[in-house]
Design a protein around this motif. Structure first.
Motif: not given
Length: 399
Positions: A34-46, A93-100, A113-117, A122-123
């Motif tokens: 998911l992290a690599v995907g988000l980085a790719g989405i951001q790169a494509n937008q740029q 939507r989940w990526c904006c929430m804490p993992l826990g 558990s408190e980290l977010r994607l 932005r990532p």
């Protein structure tokens, strides 16, 4: 919902997941995808801001890593009986929430558990670090960070005639990135004088490196900017610096220049400047005692801190300590990726954790668990403890 240390449910669930894919129960692999995907989405937008969009054979337009991560979430949700079947919109939507707090209970360490994607649209730092760990195995991962490092090595090498001179050049350039989140054209002229070697096209290697690391901002005479007095990062507006662990305050400073100044690219700030703050604190604390026996970024960054207690000048001869300094959001992902560089054949080998991470609840326990069997003979210490231990040890030896 609290994060789980193991997959929710019983071994039957895990067995069924393994029938779909042997690693489907590994939620950290899902998060990395998911992290690599988000980085790719951001790169494509740029890229879309600067070039004409190219037709894609994929009607969704999402990177393969993102689709793979969401598919793994869907399988996990189906197996766990989660009432929210995962769509792309759900995943964002989940990526904006804490993992826990995800509706699907993930098997992540308590300290994660408190980290977010995604943070502030932005990532997050966690996402960028996770993406880098996975992409480092992929030839497509020639991102700004990798190119900056390559050109730094080239600049150091082309401007040095001996191994020690190359190492000294590297330390100077690496230190420049940590101490100058903002640089002026006057700073650039100083670098050009100190590192004059040119490539086959007549371009100074150090200018190529500098241009990769910084983006130009036009100005004239001098410019007054807002900085954080703790980490020296520029702070636009009235918000805080956002540097992990920094407790600095907003201040203003005048930057002298001729016609332009330069601000570090975000990737360079994230992977060179900010992690280097812990290293610089350690250098500042150790240098008065050890002087030339302290070796910053020994072996062109094989390790971040090396101490030659006997002053032999050669690692492996006499007593040496070496430390690899890390400032990672996730202790578990750090443990899964960490490898000690075998060139650093010191008697004592330490994985030093930036103090603000070391003091985070559960961080060291989760790191110790994930490191098990991966780094034999490597100790874990906070930066303050390492400095205190080195100073005390040298004091005892001198009595």
């Amino acid at each position: 919902m609290a994060a789980h240390a193991t997959l929710p449910g019983d071994s039957v669930q895990l067995s069924r997941l393994q029938q779909v894919s042997p690693d489907l129960g590994d939620d950290y692999m899902t998060l990395e995808l998911l992290a690599v995907g988000l980085a790719g989405i951001q790169a494509n937008q740029q890229k879309a801001l600067w070039s004409t969009a190219q037709p894609s054979g994929d009607p969704t337009g999402f990177p393969p890593a993102w689709k793979a991560g969401v598919t793994r979430l869907l399988w996990r949700a189906l197996e766990a009986g989660c009432h929210e079947l995962v769509s792309y919109a759900d995943a964002f939507r989940w990526c904006c929430m804490p993992l826990g707090k995800w509706p699907l209970a993930l098997s992540v360490a308590p300290s994660d558990s408190e980290l977010r994607l995604i943070e502030n649209g932005r990532p997050s730092a966690f996402t960028e670090q996770a993406a880098r760990l996975l992409l480092s195995k992929d030839p497509e991962a020639e991102l700004i960070e990798n190119r900056c490092y390559e050109l730094m090595i080239a600049s150091a090498d082309r401007n040095g005639e001996t191994e020690q001179a190359v190492q000294d050049n590297y330390v100077q350039l690496r230190g420049f990135l940590t101490t100058r989140a903002v640089a002026s054209d006057i700073d650039l002229l100083g670098l050009l004088r100190a590192f004059p070697a040119k490539d086959a096209n007549g371009q100074p290697w150090v200018k190529r490196w500098f241009s990769q690391c910084y983006r130009a901002q036009p100005a004239s005479g001098a410019v007054t900017l807002s900085f954080c007095d703790g980490c020296e990062n520029p702070v636009p507006g009235q918000r805080d610096c956002g540097t992990p662990g920094c407790m600095g305050a907003l201040t203003t400073r005048t930057v002298e220049l001729m016609s332009e100044y330069f601000v570090q690219n975000r990737a360079v700030r994230r992977f060179f400047h900010d992690p280097g703050l812990a290293e610089q604190r350690m250098f500042a604390a150790l240098e008065p005692e050890f002087g030339q026996r302290l070796h910053p970024w020994w072996g062109m960054d094989a390790v971040d801190v090396a101490i030659d207690f006997d002053g032999t000048g050669k690692m492996g001869v006499g007593e040496w300590w070496a430390a690899d300094v890390k400032d990672h959001a996730s202790a578990t992902l750090l443990g899964r990726s960490f490898r000690w560089n075998p060139r650093a054949a010191s008697q004592r080998r330490v994985l030093v954790i930036a103090q603000h991470r070391f003091e985070q609840p559960d961080y060291v326990d989760d790191l110790t668990t994930s490191l098990e069997g991966r780094a034999q003979g490597v100790e874990i210490m906070g930066e303050d403890a390492f400095v205190a231990a080195a100073l005390a040890h040298d004091g005892r030896r001198r009595r």
